[in-house]
Design an enzyme around this catalytic site. Structure first.
Site, PDB file in Angstrom:
ATOM      1  N   LYS A 163       0.884  -1.118  -0.009  1.00 31.60           N
ATOM      2  CA  LYS A 163       0.074   0.253   0.222  1.00 31.60           C
ATOM      3  C   LYS A 163       0.925   1.400  -0.037  1.00 31.60           C
ATOM      4  O   LYS A 163       0.554   2.206  -1.015  1.00 31.60           O
ATOM      5  CB  LYS A 163      -1.016  -0.036   1.242  1.00 31.60           C
ATOM      6  CG  LYS A 163      -1.718  -1.334   1.201  1.00 31.60           C
ATOM      7  CD  LYS A 163      -2.605  -1.325   2.561  1.00 31.60           C
ATOM      8  CE  LYS A 163      -1.971  -1.396   3.887  1.00 31.60           C
ATOM      9  NZ  LYS A 163      -1.400  -2.493   4.022  1.00 31.60           N
ATOM     10  N   ARG A 180      -9.767   0.683   8.620  1.00 30.26           N
ATOM     11  CA  ARG A 180      -9.229  -0.740   8.812  1.00 30.26           C
ATOM     12  C   ARG A 180     -10.150  -1.379   9.595  1.00 30.26           C
ATOM     13  O   ARG A 180      -9.953  -2.523  10.128  1.00 30.26           O
ATOM     14  CB  ARG A 180      -8.184  -0.391   9.663  1.00 30.26           C
ATOM     15  CG  ARG A 180      -6.699  -0.941   9.235  1.00 30.26           C
ATOM     16  CD  ARG A 180      -5.923  -0.856  10.216  1.00 30.26           C
ATOM     17  NE  ARG A 180      -4.500  -1.500  10.063  1.00 30.26           N
ATOM     18  CZ  ARG A 180      -3.544  -0.894   9.363  1.00 30.26           C
ATOM     19  NH1 ARG A 180      -3.496   0.532   9.063  1.00 30.26           N
ATOM     20  NH2 ARG A 180      -2.406  -1.427   9.377  1.00 30.26           N
ATOM     21  N   ARG A 205      11.614  -5.445   5.317  1.00 27.37           N
ATOM     22  CA  ARG A 205      11.392  -4.136   4.894  1.00 27.37           C
ATOM     23  C   ARG A 205      12.251  -3.088   5.550  1.00 27.37           C
ATOM     24  O   ARG A 205      12.697  -3.343   6.877  1.00 27.37           O
ATOM     25  CB  ARG A 205       9.938  -3.633   5.142  1.00 27.37           C
ATOM     26  CG  ARG A 205       9.905  -2.078   5.021  1.00 27.37           C
ATOM     27  CD  ARG A 205       8.694  -1.624   4.962  1.00 27.37           C
ATOM     28  NE  ARG A 205       7.801  -2.177   6.304  1.00 27.37           N
ATOM     29  CZ  ARG A 205       6.497  -1.987   6.373  1.00 27.37           C
ATOM     30  NH1 ARG A 205       5.587  -1.341   5.383  1.00 27.37           N
ATOM     31  NH2 ARG A 205       5.736  -2.425   7.699  1.00 27.37           N
ATOM     32  N   ARG A 209      11.054  -0.523  11.019  1.00 25.26           N
ATOM     33  CA  ARG A 209      10.093  -0.175  11.748  1.00 25.26           C
ATOM     34  C   ARG A 209       9.986  -1.055  12.924  1.00 25.26           C
ATOM     35  O   ARG A 209      10.257  -2.353  12.833  1.00 25.26           O
ATOM     36  CB  ARG A 209       9.013  -0.272  10.879  1.00 25.26           C
ATOM     37  CG  ARG A 209       8.350   1.194  10.513  1.00 25.26           C
ATOM     38  CD  ARG A 209       7.114   0.987   9.478  1.00 25.26           C
ATOM     39  NE  ARG A 209       6.069   0.334  10.083  1.00 25.26           N
ATOM     40  CZ  ARG A 209       5.054   0.313   9.262  1.00 25.26           C
ATOM     41  NH1 ARG A 209       4.886   0.766   8.235  1.00 25.26           N
ATOM     42  NH2 ARG A 209       3.914  -0.554   9.673  1.00 25.26           N
ATOM     43  N   ARG A 239      -0.383  -8.449  13.630  1.00 25.06           N
ATOM     44  CA  ARG A 239      -1.160  -7.573  12.648  1.00 25.06           C
ATOM     45  C   ARG A 239      -1.772  -8.540  11.535  1.00 25.06           C
ATOM     46  O   ARG A 239      -2.920  -7.995  11.142  1.00 25.06           O
ATOM     47  CB  ARG A 239      -0.009  -6.783  11.934  1.00 25.06           C
ATOM     48  CG  ARG A 239       0.683  -5.757  12.645  1.00 25.06           C
ATOM     49  CD  ARG A 239       1.824  -5.191  12.488  1.00 25.06           C
ATOM     50  NE  ARG A 239       2.204  -4.637  11.007  1.00 25.06           N
ATOM     51  CZ  ARG A 239       3.233  -4.174  10.476  1.00 25.06           C
ATOM     52  NH1 ARG A 239       4.151  -4.518  11.288  1.00 25.06           N
ATOM     53  NH2 ARG A 239       3.139  -3.750   9.251  1.00 25.06           N
TER      54      ARG A 239
HETATM   55  P1  AP5 Z   1       4.797  -1.575   2.022  1.00 27.43           P
HETATM   56  O1  AP5 Z   1       4.528  -0.932   0.739  1.00 27.43           O
HETATM   57  O2  AP5 Z   1       5.694  -0.962   3.054  1.00 27.43           O
HETATM   58  O3  AP5 Z   1       3.801  -2.287   2.525  1.00 27.43           O
HETATM   59  P2  AP5 Z   1       2.311  -1.894   3.185  1.00 27.43           P
HETATM   60  O4  AP5 Z   1       1.222  -2.465   2.440  1.00 27.43           O
HETATM   61  O5  AP5 Z   1       2.440  -0.178   2.937  1.00 27.43           O
HETATM   62  O6  AP5 Z   1       2.831  -2.473   4.533  1.00 27.43           O
HETATM   63  P3  AP5 Z   1       2.472  -1.765   6.086  1.00 27.43           P
HETATM   64  O7  AP5 Z   1       3.281  -2.574   7.020  1.00 27.43           O
HETATM   65  O8  AP5 Z   1       3.066  -0.272   6.060  1.00 27.43           O
HETATM   66  O9  AP5 Z   1       0.941  -1.697   6.249  1.00 27.43           O
HETATM   67  P4  AP5 Z   1       0.393  -1.947   7.596  1.00 27.43           P
HETATM   68  O10 AP5 Z   1      -0.980  -1.766   7.108  1.00 27.43           O
HETATM   69  O11 AP5 Z   1       0.470  -3.058   8.281  1.00 27.43           O
HETATM   70  O12 AP5 Z   1       0.886  -0.644   8.341  1.00 27.43           O
HETATM   71  P5  AP5 Z   1       0.556   0.965   8.737  1.00 27.43           P
HETATM   72  O13 AP5 Z   1       1.616   1.697   8.749  1.00 27.43           O
HETATM   73  O14 AP5 Z   1      -0.669   1.172   7.927  1.00 27.43           O
HETATM   74  O15 AP5 Z   1       5.759  -3.056   1.335  1.00 27.43           O
HETATM   75  C1  AP5 Z   1       6.025  -3.977   2.478  1.00 27.43           C
HETATM   76  C2  AP5 Z   1       7.491  -4.470   1.880  1.00 27.43           C
HETATM   77  O16 AP5 Z   1       7.126  -5.242   0.743  1.00 27.43           O
HETATM   78  C3  AP5 Z   1       8.521  -3.335   1.576  1.00 27.43           C
HETATM   79  O17 AP5 Z   1       9.718  -4.115   1.741  1.00 27.43           O
HETATM   80  C4  AP5 Z   1       8.369  -3.320  -0.019  1.00 27.43           C
HETATM   81  O18 AP5 Z   1       9.799  -2.931  -0.694  1.00 27.43           O
HETATM   82  C5  AP5 Z   1       7.726  -4.742  -0.413  1.00 27.43           C
HETATM   83  N1  AP5 Z   1       6.998  -4.661  -1.691  1.00 27.43           N
HETATM   84  C6  AP5 Z   1       6.166  -3.658  -1.689  1.00 27.43           C
HETATM   85  N2  AP5 Z   1       5.578  -4.083  -2.961  1.00 27.43           N
HETATM   86  C7  AP5 Z   1       5.924  -5.069  -3.583  1.00 27.43           C
HETATM   87  C8  AP5 Z   1       5.799  -5.991  -4.674  1.00 27.43           C
HETATM   88  N3  AP5 Z   1       4.914  -5.750  -5.553  1.00 27.43           N
HETATM   89  N4  AP5 Z   1       6.603  -7.082  -4.838  1.00 27.43           N
HETATM   90  C9  AP5 Z   1       7.702  -7.395  -4.007  1.00 27.43           C
HETATM   91  N5  AP5 Z   1       7.925  -6.731  -2.874  1.00 27.43           N
HETATM   92  C10 AP5 Z   1       7.146  -5.403  -2.456  1.00 27.43           C
HETATM   93  O19 AP5 Z   1       0.018   0.673  10.238  1.00 27.43           O
HETATM   94  C11 AP5 Z   1       0.908   0.395  11.133  1.00 27.43           C
HETATM   95  C12 AP5 Z   1       0.279   0.330  12.761  1.00 27.43           C
HETATM   96  O20 AP5 Z   1      -0.457   1.649  12.902  1.00 27.43           O
HETATM   97  C13 AP5 Z   1      -1.003  -0.966  12.623  1.00 27.43           C
HETATM   98  O21 AP5 Z   1      -0.568  -1.975  13.212  1.00 27.43           O
HETATM   99  C14 AP5 Z   1      -1.864  -0.186  13.868  1.00 27.43           C
HETATM  100  O22 AP5 Z   1      -1.370  -0.354  15.115  1.00 27.43           O
HETATM  101  C15 AP5 Z   1      -1.796   1.269  13.506  1.00 27.43           C
HETATM  102  N6  AP5 Z   1      -2.776   1.849  12.656  1.00 27.43           N
HETATM  103  C16 AP5 Z   1      -2.382   2.583  11.343  1.00 27.43           C
HETATM  104  N7  AP5 Z   1      -3.697   2.949  10.701  1.00 27.43           N
HETATM  105  C17 AP5 Z   1      -4.888   2.518  11.866  1.00 27.43           C
HETATM  106  C18 AP5 Z   1      -6.174   2.320  11.714  1.00 27.43           C
HETATM  107  N8  AP5 Z   1      -6.998   2.977  10.515  1.00 27.43           N
HETATM  108  N9  AP5 Z   1      -6.632   1.995  12.677  1.00 27.43           N
HETATM  109  C19 AP5 Z   1      -5.958   1.405  13.995  1.00 27.43           C
HETATM  110  N10 AP5 Z   1      -4.877   1.339  13.882  1.00 27.43           N
HETATM  111  C20 AP5 Z   1      -4.038   1.950  12.833  1.00 27.43           C
END
Ligand code: AP5
Length: 212
Positions: free
Chosen positions: A19, A94, A133, A159, A170
């Protein structure tokens, strides 16, 4: 204005689906702000605000931050002038209550979403992607130690919630709390699926095609 500009879009998918990677590639083309609740919460934590510190403790364990906190942040953010012409939401909604709160906020202003892009990957890929990552803390650029290693000169960090234990929590949260929003948007005819196992370029292309 091209036909991909100025839309109201959501990127949804499991942790590591890509994402953040896709949002960074898309925002220039879409000419809308990238609104990531994860980034907003990490910024609040870095500033040391009470909200940020409480959220950070939950995030490190892979738990979700309470709905009312996140809904409040997003309501304020999408009311800012730069989001008036569209936005790209990443990591929100989410939970079903978050999806309903977003819908209520948009409906109140006679606005609607254009599409919800569901980036799909298997659970087996999630742990590898997340534990490998690395991110440039200055630019936010995202790398992977094997699949997309950072250039030697670039300083990267891991991270705090990218440990195997936290990512397993997660994933459970994703299946229990986030997956139910998929049928919610499907029923509204907004859901568009993309195969997140393809290369980042192919995923970007697929997203651009389905939102055009
Ligand atoms: P990346 O693009 O970083 O993946 P992502 O989907 O953004 O993963 P996140 O871990 O950021 O998602 P998340 O939803 O768990 O975390 P968030 O920050 O929102 O890619 C990941 C890896 O794969 C990288 O190394 C990349 O290079 C690789 N990659 C990407 N695309 C690829 C491809 N096509 N092929 C191969 N490799 C690839 O949330 C973190 C925390 O915040 C949550 O756990 C929660 O505690 C809190 N939080 C955030 N939003 C909320 C909400 N709305 N409600 C409640 N809690 C929340």
């Amino acid at each position: 204005m091209t036909d991909v500009e100025g839309k109201r879009l959501i990127l949804v998918g499991p942790p590591g689906a890509g994402k953040g990677t896709q949002a960074k590639r898309l925002v220039d083309r879409l000419k809308v702000p990238h609104i990531s609740t994860g980034d907003m919460l990490r910024a609040a934590r870095a500033k040391g605000t009470e909200l940020g510190l409480k959220a950070g403790a939950l995030m490190d364990k892979g738990e979700l931050v309470p709905d009312d906190v996140v809904i409040g942040l997003v309501r304020e953010r999408i009311a800012e002038p730069d989001a008036a012409g569209g936005f790209l939401l990443d990591g929100f909604p989410r939970t079903r209550p978050q999806a309903e709160a977003l819908q209520a906020a948009l409906t109140k202003d006679n606005l609607q979403l254009d599409a919800v892009v569901f980036i799909e990957i298997d659970d087996d890929d999630v742990v590898d992607r997340i534990t490998g990552r690395r991110q440039n803390p200055e630019t936010g650029d995202i790398y992977h130690v094997d699949m997309n290693p950072p250039p030697e000169a670039v300083k990267v960090v891991q991270r705090k919630d990218d440990t195997e234990n936290a990512v397993r929590t997660r994933l459970v949260k994703y299946h229990n709390e986030t997956a139910p929003i998929i049928p919610f948007y499907k029923e509204q005819g907004l859901l568009r699926g993309v195969d997140g196992r393809k290369s980042p370029d192919e995923v970007t292309q697929a997203i651009l095609e389905i939102i055009t």
